[in-house]
Scaffold this active site. Structure first.
Site, PDB file in Angstrom:
ATOM      1  N   ASP A   1     -13.435  11.108 -14.926  1.00 47.77           N
ATOM      2  CA  ASP A   1     -12.747  12.071 -15.589  1.00 47.77           C
ATOM      3  C   ASP A   1     -13.265  13.592 -15.798  1.00 47.77           C
ATOM      4  OD1 ASP A   1     -10.840  10.077 -16.499  1.00 47.77           O
ATOM      5  OD2 ASP A   1     -11.831   9.574 -18.265  1.00 47.77           O
ATOM      6  N   ALA A  11      -7.646   4.642 -11.675  1.00 49.52           N
ATOM      7  CA  ALA A  11      -8.065   6.250 -11.861  1.00 49.52           C
ATOM      8  C   ALA A  11      -6.775   6.860 -12.068  1.00 49.52           C
ATOM      9  CB  ALA A  11      -8.273   6.767 -10.410  1.00 49.52           C
ATOM     10  N   GLY A  12      -7.134   8.165 -12.412  1.00 49.05           N
ATOM     11  CA  GLY A  12      -5.738   9.200 -13.173  1.00 49.05           C
ATOM     12  C   GLY A  12      -6.252  10.602 -12.791  1.00 49.05           C
ATOM     13  N   HIS A  13      -5.644  11.039 -11.735  1.00 50.97           N
ATOM     14  CA  HIS A  13      -5.916  12.370 -11.424  1.00 50.97           C
ATOM     15  C   HIS A  13      -4.787  13.266 -11.562  1.00 50.97           C
ATOM     16  CE1 HIS A  13      -8.543  10.502  -7.797  1.00 50.97           C
ATOM     17  NE2 HIS A  13      -9.233  10.557  -9.111  1.00 50.97           N
ATOM     18  N   LYS A  29     -12.308  15.894 -11.002  1.00 48.32           N
ATOM     19  CA  LYS A  29     -12.390  15.737  -9.588  1.00 48.32           C
ATOM     20  C   LYS A  29     -11.418  16.257  -8.838  1.00 48.32           C
ATOM     21  CE  LYS A  29     -13.673  11.459  -9.853  1.00 48.32           C
ATOM     22  NZ  LYS A  29     -13.770  11.266 -11.367  1.00 48.32           N
ATOM     23  N   GLN A  39     -13.472   7.578 -10.486  1.00 46.58           N
ATOM     24  CA  GLN A  39     -14.171   7.302 -11.718  1.00 46.58           C
ATOM     25  C   GLN A  39     -15.493   8.038 -11.689  1.00 46.58           C
ATOM     26  OE1 GLN A  39     -12.852   4.179  -9.957  1.00 46.58           O
ATOM     27  NE2 GLN A  39     -11.095   4.553 -11.370  1.00 46.58           N
ATOM     28  N   ARG A  69     -14.137 -14.413  -1.941  1.00 46.94           N
ATOM     29  CA  ARG A  69     -13.556 -14.490  -0.821  1.00 46.94           C
ATOM     30  C   ARG A  69     -12.306 -15.161  -0.735  1.00 46.94           C
ATOM     31  NH1 ARG A  69     -19.182 -16.863   1.347  1.00 46.94           N
ATOM     32  NH2 ARG A  69     -18.844 -17.318  -0.849  1.00 46.94           N
TER      33      ARG A  69
END
Ligand code: IMP
Length: 441
Positions: free
Chosen positions: A13, A39-41, A16, A221, A140
């Site tokens: 936060d 994420a939160g942009h 960016k 992040q 995997r």
């Protein structure tokens, strides 16, 4: 432009998206390389606010946008984000890696149930299924985007996986079991709708490098949430640091020209975990509340952010771990009203009394560190109209100069508000002097 990585230098936060948006103007390709819809942009253009969770924030410039193999993708959220942003971005330029992993319904259920069962060991995750998706990738047994496109493979993987997950859901968490056929039908349908975006994205990046295109790698992040280098276990399950860009995008480190770190002028954290400079009283409340557009609430979860003073010890650590060439400092304007401003420039170990300017370890002893502060006189005037370094009040310049000296990195960009033009470029972030490493820990 050049091939540039933008990383968060704090706990996420950092703002960016605004810096990526600024740099994306001159990029040809914008790549996200890790994380998912945790994420939160937020980007503000002409007073309009755009929120992104999965799609790279460079998308507003209609660039080729890549969601790389290191990401984890929740198809439902991906498709609704594409739909919501459909008219604003050029979705035909959006490419999703065939080998990115898919967040499945059992990942979401397990993330939430696991968090609720942890009690005081809680991490404070976003409950977006991130940890369980990466855990299956490492084990995997994950489902990749390409699997959603292949009826036979998807069915067979789910037939094996879902009974196993149902044991966990039912026996450990007392939750209803999932039905193979229902999950198959829903996710195969998502696959059909996603198919037009799916590509070998590492090859697109490789070809773009060959064509001398400019590539921007957009970290999500922050450094201190990195699985290996962050405040484990209070971290996310991916590698937000600069090194993660190579693995998560599928490129070699030799193509990277520059690494730019982004830090707020103070510090915030969402979720649990150590935060030495956290301010719980009036200072924390002021940091959280100042500036309507900057309200300190998590974009993804709406949780109030924990707020505190800038931590130069962690700043030095971020410069080191990411090999930062320069720094962008965001939200300087949030400090405009403070009488005095503090910076933690060293730690004292509460147990041994020892002091450190460099982080001794991000391991267990990190939680024993208490900050030793330097105090700065506040500038008590608005910086939001400043457009050059010399426009800034002298006290603000002193503050920034101190951070640059102490972190041993130049400050290339200062942001003084959410709008695109509320940005001061002190030095060309791309073609400025390459940082020479001189200090040791
Ligand atoms: P997860 O990534 O949802 O597993 O959450 C792990 C930790 O990382 C929690 O403390 C979250 O609050 C934090 N976190 C995850 N994504 C972000 C982000 O984009 N910004 C800030 N914190 C985040």
């Amino acid at each position: 432009m050049a091939n540039v990585i933008v990383v968060g230098a704090q706990f996420g936060d950092e703002g960016k998206a605004k810096v990526t948006d600024l740099l994306a103007k001159n990029a040809d390709v914008v790549v996200r390389y890790q994380g998912g819809c945790n994420a939160g942009h937020t980007v503000v253009v002409d007073g309009e606010t755009y929120k992104f969770h999965l799609i790279p924030s460079g998308a507003l410039y209609q660039k080729t946008c890549i969601m790389g193999p290191g990401m984890v993708i929740d198809p439902e959220r991906f498709l609704s984000e594409v739909e919501a942003l459909g008219n604003l971005i050029s979705v035909d330029k959006l490419r999703v890696s065939t080998t990115a992993h898919v967040t499945m319904p059992y990942h979401l259920m397990i993330d939430a149930a696991e968090e609720d069962s942890r009690g005081d060991q809680k991490i404070g995750t976003t409950k977006r299924g991130i940890g369980p998706t990466y855990a299956d990738k490492c084990a995997r047994s994950g489902i990749r985007v390409e699997d959603l496109l292949d009826e036979k493979v998807l069915r067979s993987k789910l037939e094996w996986m879902i009974p196993r997950k149902n044991v966990i859901l039912e026996r450990l968490y007392n939750l209803p079991p999932l039905k193979v056929e229902e999950v198959f039908t829903q996710y195969y349908e998502y696959g059909k709708r996603m198919a037009k975006y799916v590509s070998d994205t590492a090859a697109i990046i490789f070809n773009s490098v060959g064509q001398k295109k400019n590539i921007l790698f957009e970290g999500a992040q922050g450094t201190l949430l990195d699985l290996d280098h962050g405040s484990y276990p209070y971290v996310t399950s991916s590698s937000p640091t600069a090194g993660g860009a190579c693995i998560g995008a599928g490129i070699g480190p030799t193509i990277i020209d520059r690494v730019i770190g982004v830090s707020k002028a103070y510090m915030t954290r969402v979720g649990e975990g150590p935060f030495p400079t956290e301010q719980e009283g009036q200072v924390g409340d002021m940091l959280r509340q100042i500036g309507k557009a900057w309200a300190e609430v998590g974009v993804t979860t709406g949780r109030p952010r924990r707020c505190g003073w800038f931590d130069a010890v962690l700043g030095r650590y971020s410069v080191r771990i990411n090999g930062l060439d320069c720094l962008a400092i965001t939200k300087l304007d949030v400090l405009d009203e403070f009488d005095e401003i503090k910076v933690c420039n060293a730690y004292r170990d509460k147990i041994t009394g020892e002091t450190f300017k460099e982080l001794p370890s991000i391991g267990a002893s990190f939680k024993n560190m208490e900050p030793i502060y330097e105090t700065f006189k506040g500038w008590k005037t608005s910086t939001s109209e400043c457009r050059s370094y010399k426009d800034l009040p002298v006290e603000a310049r002193k503050y920034l100069d101190f951070l640059a000296d102490e972190l041993d990195v130049s400050i290339a960009i200062v942001s003084v508000g959410p709008q695109r033009d509320q940005t001061i470029v002190i030095e060309d972030p791309i073609h400025g002097p390459k940082r020479v490493l001189t200090r040791s820990t």
